[in-house]
Design a protein around this motif. Structure first.
Motif, short mmCIF file in Angstrom:
data_model
loop_
_atom_site.label_atom_id
_atom_site.label_comp_id
_atom_site.label_asym_id
_atom_site.label_seq_id
_atom_site.Cartn_x
_atom_site.Cartn_y
_atom_site.Cartn_z
N UNK A 49 7.15 6.67 5.89
CA UNK A 49 6.92 6.77 7.33
C UNK A 49 5.59 6.12 7.72
N UNK A 50 4.75 5.87 6.71
CA UNK A 50 3.45 5.23 6.95
C UNK A 50 3.46 3.78 6.48
N UNK A 51 3.98 3.53 5.28
CA UNK A 51 3.97 2.17 4.73
C UNK A 51 5.05 2.03 3.66
N UNK A 52 5.66 0.85 3.62
CA UNK A 52 6.58 0.50 2.54
C UNK A 52 6.07 -0.69 1.73
N UNK A 53 4.87 -1.14 2.06
CA UNK A 53 4.31 -2.28 1.33
C UNK A 53 4.74 -3.62 1.87
N UNK A 54 5.26 -3.66 3.10
CA UNK A 54 5.77 -4.91 3.65
C UNK A 54 4.72 -6.02 3.63
N UNK A 55 5.15 -7.20 3.19
CA UNK A 55 4.29 -8.37 3.22
C UNK A 55 3.35 -8.53 2.05
N UNK A 56 3.34 -7.58 1.12
CA UNK A 56 2.42 -7.64 -0.02
C UNK A 56 3.16 -8.16 -1.24
N UNK A 57 2.54 -9.09 -1.95
CA UNK A 57 3.13 -9.65 -3.17
C UNK A 57 2.46 -9.01 -4.39
N UNK A 260 2.30 -0.21 -7.13
CA UNK A 260 3.09 -0.02 -5.91
C UNK A 260 2.28 0.70 -4.84
N UNK A 261 1.52 1.72 -5.25
CA UNK A 261 0.68 2.44 -4.28
C UNK A 261 -0.38 1.51 -3.70
N UNK A 262 -0.92 0.63 -4.53
CA UNK A 262 -1.90 -0.35 -4.03
C UNK A 262 -1.25 -1.26 -3.00
N UNK A 263 0.01 -1.64 -3.22
CA UNK A 263 0.72 -2.47 -2.24
C UNK A 263 0.90 -1.71 -0.92
N UNK A 264 1.21 -0.42 -1.01
CA UNK A 264 1.33 0.39 0.21
C UNK A 264 0.04 0.37 1.01
N UNK A 265 -1.08 0.56 0.30
CA UNK A 265 -2.38 0.61 0.96
C UNK A 265 -2.75 -0.76 1.53
N UNK A 266 -2.48 -1.83 0.78
CA UNK A 266 -2.83 -3.17 1.27
C UNK A 266 -2.02 -3.53 2.51
N UNK A 267 -0.79 -3.03 2.60
CA UNK A 267 0.02 -3.28 3.79
C UNK A 267 -0.50 -2.48 4.98
N UNK A 268 -0.92 -1.25 4.75
CA UNK A 268 -1.42 -0.39 5.81
C UNK A 268 -2.82 -0.80 6.26
N UNK A 269 -3.66 -1.21 5.32
CA UNK A 269 -5.04 -1.57 5.62
C UNK A 269 -5.31 -3.00 5.12
N UNK A 270 -4.79 -4.01 5.81
CA UNK A 270 -4.88 -5.37 5.29
C UNK A 270 -6.30 -5.93 5.22
N UNK A 271 -7.26 -5.31 5.89
CA UNK A 271 -8.63 -5.82 5.87
C UNK A 271 -9.50 -5.21 4.77
N UNK A 272 -8.94 -4.28 4.00
CA UNK A 272 -9.71 -3.72 2.90
C UNK A 272 -9.74 -4.69 1.73
#
Length: 467
Positions: A49-57, A260-272
């Motif tokens: 409901x927060x992130x699925x990791x969209x756009x992260x490779x 995978x969790x890192x991908x979720x975070x990178x999708x949610x917070x792309x500027x980190x």
């Protein structure tokens, strides 16, 4: 680093023949999904409901990935095989496919098949060996960085001290300079010595736990471990024998979940930055009661057990660009990504990874010396002016109030910038003593007496893996 294979098929259990996708009855197909205890453990619906990791490779440097498996079709990008044999897309070993499914698995049909933690992400498969059968991981890291990966999954464990392999050390530093997070498994032989490449400075090292958050007995440990994640009784997609699914134990699986969790975070917070992503994962981790009497960091648990939803939703200051990752050496600092707020020169909060001094900057340049000289002259003039004025009028009343900068009372000394962590400061990254682990891993002989055997959801027969 001397690479050792991180998967061993040891003749225990995977799914039975009835679970082949070509003609799997509903009850059997449900068994695959039901056996994924990590799905309710992570509470996937809540996480997604927060992130699925969209756009992260996410690059998976491993044995290659079978992109035709129905649980990961459409989620695997064209990859790279340094050996030239096409193993990246037609693997002879299921390990890489297993890891990919734990990251981007989306299942198939109606509620069947394996689900990964970040189904919106994409996997970039890279074969781990050269044409001669040598270690191609350093080359693979650089290729992944150059081809858009933001996270690199290394579910591998090898023999080697930190910085003992110049090519590997430089490749890790290359990833750090380009803001790519590397996640690697601590190792599977139960030693108090983190395996390579997880022991390299700049890598996020991960240990394995079971469904009760108890550390897997064969999970390697040491102060370089920053996190643990599920790694016992893990069901994944990939052909084990004649079947299309496997079940196994190991830090390989815990590494895949953390990537995978890192991908979720990178999708949610792309500027980190990569370090700030690692910081979120570390500071949001669950603190298990079994960890050193509740004290963290713990050599087995690091800062706790991976909690993806908390990593996505907790109020955690961005902190320094490097975060908890040990500094890589001999490399220039990586600039903060566009949109990241800088710290205005606060020495406790560097804007980017620390810049190592090279041979060309060991002395001061002429411009710097000139500036220092001019400053000294100005300082003398100011002292004279103050002395003269002090003779003409009484001493002024000292200004009131708190100083505009400086450490606040009671704050701990932090090993890197940013707000003080909620838990203890990050450990100093150090090499470990003792003998290097032996090549390969011993066969699984069951769990120690203090832990009961895990229930096999698939019945007798088949294969199981320690990876």
């Amino acid at each position: 680093m001397t690479l050792t294979k991180a998967v061993r098929l040891l003749g225990a259990t995977t799914l039975t023949g009835a679970l082949l996708l070509s003609a799997a009855p509903t009850a059997s197909a449900d068994q695959v999904r039901d056996a994924q205890w990590t799905n309710p453990y992570f509470d996937l619906d809540k996480v997604w409901s927060v992130s699925k990791g969209d756009g992260v490779v996410v690059a998976v440097i491993d044995t290659g990935v079978d992109a035709s498996h129905p649980d990961i079709t459409g989620s695997v990008l064209p990859g790279y095989d340094p050996s030239g044999s096409g193993q990246d897309k037609q693997p002879s070993d299921p390990h890489g496919t297993n890891m990919a499914s734990l990251i981007v698995g989306h299942g198939h049909g109606s509620g069947t098949g394996v689900l990964g933690l970040a189904p919106g992400a994409k996997v970039l498969p890279i074969y781990r060996e050269t044409a001669a059968g040598g270690d191609a991981i350093p080359e693979g890291i650089k290729w992944a960085v150059d081809h858009g990966a933001k996270v690199i999954n290394l579910s591998q464990a090898g023999v080697g001290e930190p910085k003992s392999d110049a090519e590997l050390t430089e490749a890790v530093a290359y990833a750090a300079r380009h803001d790519v997070l590397i996640v690697a498994g601590a190792g599977n032989d139960g030693r108090g010595k983190v395996a390579s490449p997880a022991n390299e400075p700049g890598v996020l090292a991960v240990g394995a736990t079971d469904k009760s958050d108890v550390v897997w007995p064969k999970s390697n440990y040491g102060s370089q471990v920053l996190l643990t994640a599920p790694g016992v009784g893990i069901v994944s997609a990939g052909s084990c024998g004649s079947n299309q699914y496997c079940i196994g134990d190991g830090t390989s699986d815990s590494t895949a979940f953390t990537s995978a969790a890192a991908a979720l975070v990178r999708a949610k917070f792309p500027n980190l930055t990569a370090g700030q992503v690692a910081d979120r994962l570390v500071k949001s981790a669950k603190a298990p009661t079994a960890a050193n009497g509740g004290k963290l960091p713990d050599p087995h648990y690091g800062y706790g057990v991976l909690s993806p939803y908390d990593a996505l939703t907790k109020d955690i200051p961005a902190g320094s660009a490097q975060g908890p990752l040990a500094a890589t050496s001999g490399d220039e600092a990586a600039p903060a990504p566009s949109g990241v707020a800088t710290t205005g020169g606060d020495p406790e909060q560097p804007d980017a990874l620390p810049q190592a001094r090279s041979s060309s900057d060991s002395g001061l340049g002429a411009g710097v010396l000139a500036a220092v000289g001019a400053g000294a002259v100005l300082l003398v003039v100011l002292i004279v002016v103050v002395a003269v004025r002090s003779r003409r009028r009484p001493n002024p009343v000292p200004p009131q109030g708190q100083p505009p900068y400086g450490a606040q009372p009671g704050w701990p000394q932090l090993p890197y910038g940013g707000q003080p962590p909620q838990q203890q400061g990050y450990p100093q990254q150090q090499p470990y003593g003792g003998q290097p682990p032996q090549q390969g891993y011993p066969p699984q002989q069951g769990y120690p007496p203090q832990q009961g055997p895990y229930q096999n959801p698939y019945g007798q027969g088949g294969n199981q893996s320690q990876r």
